[in-house]
Write an enzyme that holds these catalytic residues in place. Structure first.
Site, PDB file in Angstrom:
ATOM      1  N   GLU A   1      -4.320   7.109  -5.243  1.00 25.66           N
ATOM      2  CA  GLU A   1      -4.559   6.357  -6.489  1.00 25.66           C
ATOM      3  C   GLU A   1      -5.934   6.707  -7.034  1.00 25.66           C
ATOM      4  O   GLU A   1      -6.861   6.888  -6.247  1.00 25.66           O
ATOM      5  CB  GLU A   1      -4.460   4.853  -6.212  1.00 25.66           C
ATOM      6  CG  GLU A   1      -3.057   4.442  -5.823  1.00 25.66           C
ATOM      7  CD  GLU A   1      -2.881   2.925  -5.695  1.00 25.66           C
ATOM      8  OE1 GLU A   1      -3.798   2.172  -6.067  1.00 25.66           O
ATOM      9  OE2 GLU A   1      -1.826   2.502  -5.219  1.00 25.66           O
TER      10      GLU A   1
ATOM     11  N   ARG B   1       0.847  -1.191   0.000  1.00 23.84           N
ATOM     12  CA  ARG B   1       0.000   0.000   0.000  1.00 23.84           C
ATOM     13  C   ARG B   1       0.884   1.244   0.000  1.00 23.84           C
ATOM     14  O   ARG B   1       1.926   1.279   0.656  1.00 23.84           O
ATOM     15  CB  ARG B   1      -0.913   0.021   1.241  1.00 23.84           C
ATOM     16  CG  ARG B   1      -2.113  -0.935   1.121  1.00 23.84           C
ATOM     17  CD  ARG B   1      -3.057  -0.540  -0.009  1.00 23.84           C
ATOM     18  NE  ARG B   1      -4.204  -1.425  -0.181  1.00 23.84           N
ATOM     19  CZ  ARG B   1      -4.257  -2.469  -1.015  1.00 23.84           C
ATOM     20  NH1 ARG B   1      -3.210  -2.785  -1.758  1.00 23.84           N
ATOM     21  NH2 ARG B   1      -5.346  -3.183  -1.126  1.00 23.84           N
TER      22      ARG B   1
ATOM     23  N   HIS C   1      -0.493  -0.108  -9.901  1.00 24.22           N
ATOM     24  CA  HIS C   1      -1.220  -1.058  -9.034  1.00 24.22           C
ATOM     25  C   HIS C   1      -1.715  -2.273  -9.835  1.00 24.22           C
ATOM     26  O   HIS C   1      -2.915  -2.564  -9.864  1.00 24.22           O
ATOM     27  CB  HIS C   1      -2.381  -0.364  -8.305  1.00 24.22           C
ATOM     28  CG  HIS C   1      -2.772  -1.054  -7.042  1.00 24.22           C
ATOM     29  ND1 HIS C   1      -3.239  -0.400  -5.941  1.00 24.22           N
ATOM     30  CD2 HIS C   1      -2.756  -2.376  -6.693  1.00 24.22           C
ATOM     31  CE1 HIS C   1      -3.528  -1.276  -4.975  1.00 24.22           C
ATOM     32  NE2 HIS C   1      -3.234  -2.497  -5.417  1.00 24.22           N
TER      33      HIS C   1
END
Ligand code: MLT
Length: 312
Positions: A260, A231, A278
């Site tokens: 994000e 993360r 990601h």
């Protein structure tokens, strides 16, 4: 018939399983928060990946919603407390994308230490920079793995198979370390000071602050590389930018960002950093598994009153 909304893109197998088991399914992706707020009242179950932010506002508007399912591991896009307060079950699919995430992690390590993105870019431009592309090998390197959940464990396994010495920093690891005699249990100070590669597979500090700030970076070896596929908030991005600009460490590779989608970032266009959007869990295989898992868990919940992988 219970009605399920799938609000993020996922493999079609999820809606097939749900429909075949007597649940009504709507797939509506890319909904704006206001659009989701308008329709959420109609549903008994909601399935998301990471794009849909299931906020307190949205949860508080629900009246039929019994269950929120995350096709993936992290549930940081769901307000768990708000769900608990409304007795809504939140479940995820632990393990479903473990291997994909671990392989991406190791891919980033290889890409960084063999300078693959740079070599690719300069070769395409006809520069033939062979002399500038000398890399180093993983065999014999020390990897420090933060966290010993599913992904940390798999990264440790692959790293060990590649001939690296593996140290783990994890409170959970201490209780199982007798089963993993090849790995060294390390404290924070030692793992930071001694690792050639640091890979994060843990949660942030309890107050949500970053685990890696300038204080930790200053203790790292000058040739250390830092990898984050967990993360974004695990690393202070401004501190990492400073560290890379001042060559305090050799490089970094990140798949995750504090904000994000990362449309802007202090880390953009620095040398010695590889960034991916990601995608660690985005493999054909993993996306089928997590879609199947969450759909089967929903069928179990609605048809058998059985709660699997609940985190509430
Ligand atoms: C997860 O939490 O499962 C991963 O970050 C993967 C993802 O959501 O894409």
């Amino acid at each position: 018939m219970p009605k399920i909304l799938i609000s993020d893109a996922m493999d079609n197998i999820a809606s097939e399983i749900l429909s075949n088991n007597g649940l009504e399914v709507d797939t509506k992706t890319n909904l704006q928060p206001d659009e989701l707020k308008k329709i959420i009242l109609n549903y008994d179950g909601l399935i998301v990946r990471s794009a849909t932010k299931v906020t307190k506002d949205i949860i508080n508007l629900t009246s039929n919603l019994q269950i929120i399912g995350r096709a993936g591991a992290g549930v940081d896009n769901i307000d768990i407390e708000a769900a608990k307060n409304k007795n809504i079950v939140v479940m995820n699919t632990p393990g479903g994308n473990t291997n994909a995430t671990a392989e991406h992690t190791v891919g980033l390590i290889f890409a960084l230490i063999r300078k693959i993105p740079l070599a690719n870019d300069t070769t395409h431009r006809g520069l033939w920079e062979k002399k500038k592309m000398k890399g180093s090998e993983l065999k014999g390197k020390k990897i420090g793995i933060f966290g010993f959940g599913n992904v940390g464990k798999r990264v440790a396994e692959i790293s060990s198979a590649l001939g690296m010495s593996v140290s783990i920093y994890s409170s959970h690891f201490n209780s199982v370390k007798n089963n993993y005699k090849n790995y060294i249990s390390s404290d924070l100070d030692n793992i930071i000071k001694n690792s050639d590669i640091i890979s994060l597979h843990c949660k942030p500090n309890q107050d949500n602050s970053s685990i890696i700030t300038m204080n930790e970076i200053k203790l790292m070896k000058k040739n250390c590389i830092l990898i984050n596929t967990a993360r974004g908030n695990l690393i202070n991005e401004n501190d990492l930018k400073n560290a890379l600009e001042n060559e305090l460490i050799q490089g970094a590779a990140l798949d995750v960002f504090s904000n994000e989608p990362a449309i802007e970032s202090p880390l953009f266009n620095l040398k010695n950093i590889i960034l991916t959007p990601h995608i660690a869990a985005s493999t054909d295989e993993a996306q089928i598994v997590v879609a199947e898992m969450i759909a089967n868990q929903f069928c179990d919940y609605f048809n058998k009153n059985n709660i699997i992988n609940s985190i509430t």
